[in-house]
Design a protein around this motif. Structure first.
Motif, PDB file in Angstrom:
ATOM      1  N   PRO A 217      -6.154  11.868  12.555  1.00 59.59           N
ATOM      2  CA  PRO A 217      -7.510  12.033  12.044  1.00 59.59           C
ATOM      3  C   PRO A 217      -8.522  13.054  12.226  1.00 59.59           C
ATOM      4  CG  PRO A 217      -7.585  10.358  13.591  1.00 59.59           C
ATOM      5  CD  PRO A 217      -6.193  10.837  13.433  1.00 59.59           C
ATOM      6  N   LYS A 218      -9.119  13.581  11.109  1.00 55.17           N
ATOM      7  CA  LYS A 218     -10.138  14.803  11.430  1.00 55.17           C
ATOM      8  C   LYS A 218     -11.617  14.482  11.200  1.00 55.17           C
ATOM      9  CE  LYS A 218      -6.566  18.141  10.388  1.00 55.17           C
ATOM     10  NZ  LYS A 218      -6.150  19.410   9.519  1.00 55.17           N
ATOM     11  N   SER A 219     -12.367  15.044  11.724  1.00 51.78           N
ATOM     12  CA  SER A 219     -14.004  14.505  11.389  1.00 51.78           C
ATOM     13  C   SER A 219     -14.128  15.010   9.922  1.00 51.78           C
ATOM     14  CB  SER A 219     -14.546  15.164  12.376  1.00 51.78           C
ATOM     15  OG  SER A 219     -14.868  16.849  12.249  1.00 51.78           O
ATOM     16  N   ASN A 220     -13.542  15.837   9.139  1.00 57.41           N
ATOM     17  CA  ASN A 220     -13.985  16.091   7.879  1.00 57.41           C
ATOM     18  C   ASN A 220     -13.697  14.769   7.163  1.00 57.41           C
ATOM     19  OD1 ASN A 220     -14.059  16.936   5.014  1.00 57.41           O
ATOM     20  ND2 ASN A 220     -12.868  18.885   5.615  1.00 57.41           N
ATOM     21  N   SER A 221     -14.731  14.483   6.490  1.00 58.00           N
ATOM     22  CA  SER A 221     -14.589  13.046   5.513  1.00 58.00           C
ATOM     23  C   SER A 221     -13.448  13.331   4.592  1.00 58.00           C
ATOM     24  CB  SER A 221     -15.949  12.986   5.373  1.00 58.00           C
ATOM     25  OG  SER A 221     -16.774  13.386   4.321  1.00 58.00           O
ATOM     26  N   LEU A 222     -13.495  14.247   4.092  1.00 55.52           N
ATOM     27  CA  LEU A 222     -12.562  14.464   2.926  1.00 55.52           C
ATOM     28  C   LEU A 222     -11.118  14.474   3.065  1.00 55.52           C
ATOM     29  CD1 LEU A 222     -14.388  17.579   1.109  1.00 55.52           C
ATOM     30  CD2 LEU A 222     -14.001  15.249   0.313  1.00 55.52           C
ATOM     31  N   ASP A 223     -10.733  14.245   4.507  1.00 56.02           N
ATOM     32  CA  ASP A 223      -9.412  14.196   4.999  1.00 56.02           C
ATOM     33  C   ASP A 223      -9.019  12.818   4.922  1.00 56.02           C
ATOM     34  OD1 ASP A 223      -6.899  15.004   5.991  1.00 56.02           O
ATOM     35  OD2 ASP A 223      -7.576  14.665   8.170  1.00 56.02           O
ATOM     36  N   GLY A 224      -8.489  12.353   3.763  1.00 53.96           N
ATOM     37  CA  GLY A 224      -8.123  10.881   3.658  1.00 53.96           C
ATOM     38  C   GLY A 224      -6.558  10.932   4.426  1.00 53.96           C
ATOM     39  N   ASN A 225      -6.487   9.832   5.453  1.00 51.10           N
ATOM     40  CA  ASN A 225      -5.490   9.571   6.018  1.00 51.10           C
ATOM     41  C   ASN A 225      -5.033   8.157   6.345  1.00 51.10           C
ATOM     42  OD1 ASN A 225      -7.344   9.252   8.032  1.00 51.10           O
ATOM     43  ND2 ASN A 225      -6.791  10.919   9.357  1.00 51.10           N
ATOM     44  N   LEU A 226      -5.774   7.125   5.731  1.00 45.82           N
ATOM     45  CA  LEU A 226      -5.406   5.785   5.736  1.00 45.82           C
ATOM     46  C   LEU A 226      -5.592   5.441   4.177  1.00 45.82           C
ATOM     47  CD1 LEU A 226      -5.289   3.291   7.433  1.00 45.82           C
ATOM     48  CD2 LEU A 226      -7.321   2.711   7.136  1.00 45.82           C
ATOM     49  N   HIS A 227      -4.404   5.281   3.715  1.00 43.21           N
ATOM     50  CA  HIS A 227      -4.196   5.021   2.144  1.00 43.21           C
ATOM     51  C   HIS A 227      -3.734   3.640   1.942  1.00 43.21           C
ATOM     52  CE1 HIS A 227      -4.536   9.444   2.118  1.00 43.21           C
ATOM     53  NE2 HIS A 227      -3.352   9.534   2.600  1.00 43.21           N
ATOM     54  N   ILE A 228      -4.593   2.913   1.216  1.00 40.09           N
ATOM     55  CA  ILE A 228      -4.408   1.714   0.902  1.00 40.09           C
ATOM     56  C   ILE A 228      -4.063   1.417  -0.313  1.00 40.09           C
ATOM     57  CG2 ILE A 228      -5.500  -0.791   1.182  1.00 40.09           C
ATOM     58  CD1 ILE A 228      -7.714   0.635   3.286  1.00 40.09           C
ATOM     59  N   ILE A 229      -2.946   0.855  -0.649  1.00 40.15           N
ATOM     60  CA  ILE A 229      -2.502   0.527  -2.111  1.00 40.15           C
ATOM     61  C   ILE A 229      -2.770  -1.001  -2.273  1.00 40.15           C
ATOM     62  CG2 ILE A 229      -0.447   0.864  -3.629  1.00 40.15           C
ATOM     63  CD1 ILE A 229      -1.325   3.373  -2.114  1.00 40.15           C
ATOM     64  N   PHE A 230      -3.321  -1.148  -3.522  1.00 38.47           N
ATOM     65  CA  PHE A 230      -3.445  -2.546  -3.858  1.00 38.47           C
ATOM     66  C   PHE A 230      -2.394  -3.168  -4.400  1.00 38.47           C
ATOM     67  CE2 PHE A 230      -8.149  -1.209  -4.318  1.00 38.47           C
ATOM     68  CZ  PHE A 230      -8.665  -2.058  -3.082  1.00 38.47           C
TER      69      PHE A 230
END
Length: 233
Positions: A217-230
């Motif tokens: 994880p990075k502090s940049n909020s645009l760096d998505g790294n927890l991807h939840i598929i419904f």
């Protein structure tokens, strides 16, 4: 965070795909198989052609270093930006309209049939978006077949409740995913426990098909790294 934990042993009914970092994910078979086909498409060719023009048109060079609107910093890493395309192409029906919650500058409308919604209208903006009202979720229950949210909803303190509200918008047979930034979630909890975050999701695992985790994880909020598929309703 202990990346060597076998989460599949802990969360039996919630599929977990864990990667140490972006490089690990983009080298995985699921991503490389998809990319081989994606680079042949007209969409990818258009991305290559318009990439810099889109970023230049919004005046991102004038935006402060810490602003999440600084798209150049995010999209300069092609691997990171392609993950967004990977999720859309694999988990949504791109022939239909897509609801993008927390769309920011509504970047994805440049490439897909997207209706963007957000709490505020950002300036500068690439594409117009609808402002979310207090009754938005109630008024739009079961009214969308395609929903995504990329790197926006992790600012909510009650992530389980937020995910359930988004899921309520899906029509029967609909598809959707949400990308979150782990660092933002950690900051909300004053914790760096990945297990703690996944335990939150376990409470609502009946609506989750898979969780793709792309460390670190990075502090940049645009760096998505927890991807939840419904799961499809």
């Amino acid at each position: 965070v202990n990346l060597r934990v076998d989460f599949s042993c802990i969360y039996k009914s919630m599929k977990i795909d864990l990667h140490d970092n972006t490089e690990s994910f983009v080298q995985s078979k699921r991503f490389t198989d998809w990319k081989k086909e994606f680079v042949k498409t007209d969409l990818y060719k258009r991305l290559e052609i318009t990439y810099d023009n889109i970023l230049d048109s919004v005046g991102v060079d004038e935006v402060s270093e810490n602003s999440f609107r600084q798209l150049r910093k995010l999209l300069a890493d092609r691997n990171t930006s392609l993950i967004g395309f990977y999720l859309i192409e694999n988990y949504l029906d791109t022939k239909e309209k897509i609801l993008d919650i927390g769309c920011g500058m509504n970047y994805w409308k440049t490439y897909y049939n997207v209706h963007g919604v957000d709490l505020v209208q950002y300036t500068p903006t690439v594409n117009e978006c609808e402002i979310i009202t207090s009754d938005f979720y109630e008024k739009n229950k079961k009214s969308w077949n395609n929903i995504m949210s990329q790197c926006a909803l992790h600012f909510n303190s009650d992530i389980e409740k937020t995910l359930k509200k988004v899921y309520s918008l899906l029509n029967k047979g609909g598809k959707g995913f949400i990308s979150l930034n782990l660092m933002r979630l950690y900051e909300l909890d004053n914790s760096t426990s990945l297990t703690k975050q996944l335990n939150k999701l376990k409470i609502i695992e009946n609506i989750i098909e898979e969780v793709i985790i792309v460390q670190s994880p990075k502090s940049n909020s645009l760096d998505g790294n927890l991807h939840i598929i419904f799961k499809s309703p």
